[in-house]
Design a protein around this motif. Structure first.
Motif: not given
Ligand SMILES: Nc1ncnc2c1ncn2[C@@H]1O[C@H](COP(=O)(O)OS(=O)(=O)O)[C@@H](OP(=O)(O)O)[C@H]1O
Length: 154
Positions: A91-103
């Motif tokens: 997903p698009y995210s802001y600089p202060n966000q962490i990106t998480v995926e689940k598989t």
């Protein structure tokens, strides 16, 4: 997570003006956002409550969660599409966000650990455990529900 896209009308306004004739809006990512490889991956276990965990994490304003299971590291077909393809699934995210995926399939894949390590050797992996009997009943029930139309009736 920020919305995937916002509508921008000609002239740069995000609000629809009264009358623009036949000219419609363009869809663009929210300003100030970009896509990143995950900082953290929920790797399983299947039927451990991984969807619930991802959705609860996604409530946090500093988390951006991928909408679907990406199956990048466990499916050769997807892995062959390359790292840029993987990042584009995020997903698009802001600089202060962490990106998480689940598989959850990553946990049982013999090839996923080395591939994840090659991408980021200090990535945070999240694993939920569940009573093994309850987990396998849930898994079996899910399997039956999704394959009953292809197993025949005998
Ligand atoms: N908060 C919480 N606590 C305990 N259990 C929970 C919770 N949220 C979801 N669940 C149960 O987790 C099962 C679904 O797990 P997953 O989301 O990992 O499924 S999947 O692997 O992505 O298909 C599924 O189990 P079953 O209902 O037994 O099939 C869910 O009911």
């Amino acid at each position: 997570a920020p919305p995937e896209y916002i509508q921008v009308w000609p002239g740069g306004s995000t609000l629809a003006p009264g009358d623009l004739g036949t000219v419609g809006p363009s869809l663009v990512p929210p300003p100030g956002t970009s896509k990143h490889a995950p900082h953290s991956i929920i790797i399983g276990v299947r039927k451990g409550g991984t969807r619930a965990l991802l959705e609860m994490l996604d409530i946090h304003p500093e988390v951006a969660a991928a909408a679907t299971e990406v199956h990048f590291f466990d499916w050769d077909e997807n892995y062959g599409k390359g790292f840029e393809w993987y990042r584009d699934q995020m997903p698009y995210s802001y600089p202060n966000q962490i990106t998480v995926e689940k598989t959850p399939g990553y946990f049982t894949s013999p090839v996923a650990p080395a591939r994840i390590h090659a991408m980021n050797s200090s990535i945070r992996l999240l694993l939920i455990l569940r009573d093994p009997t309850e987990r396998v009943i849930s898994d079996y029930t899910h399997h039956l529900a999704t394959t009953q139309n292809t197993l025949g009736t005998t």
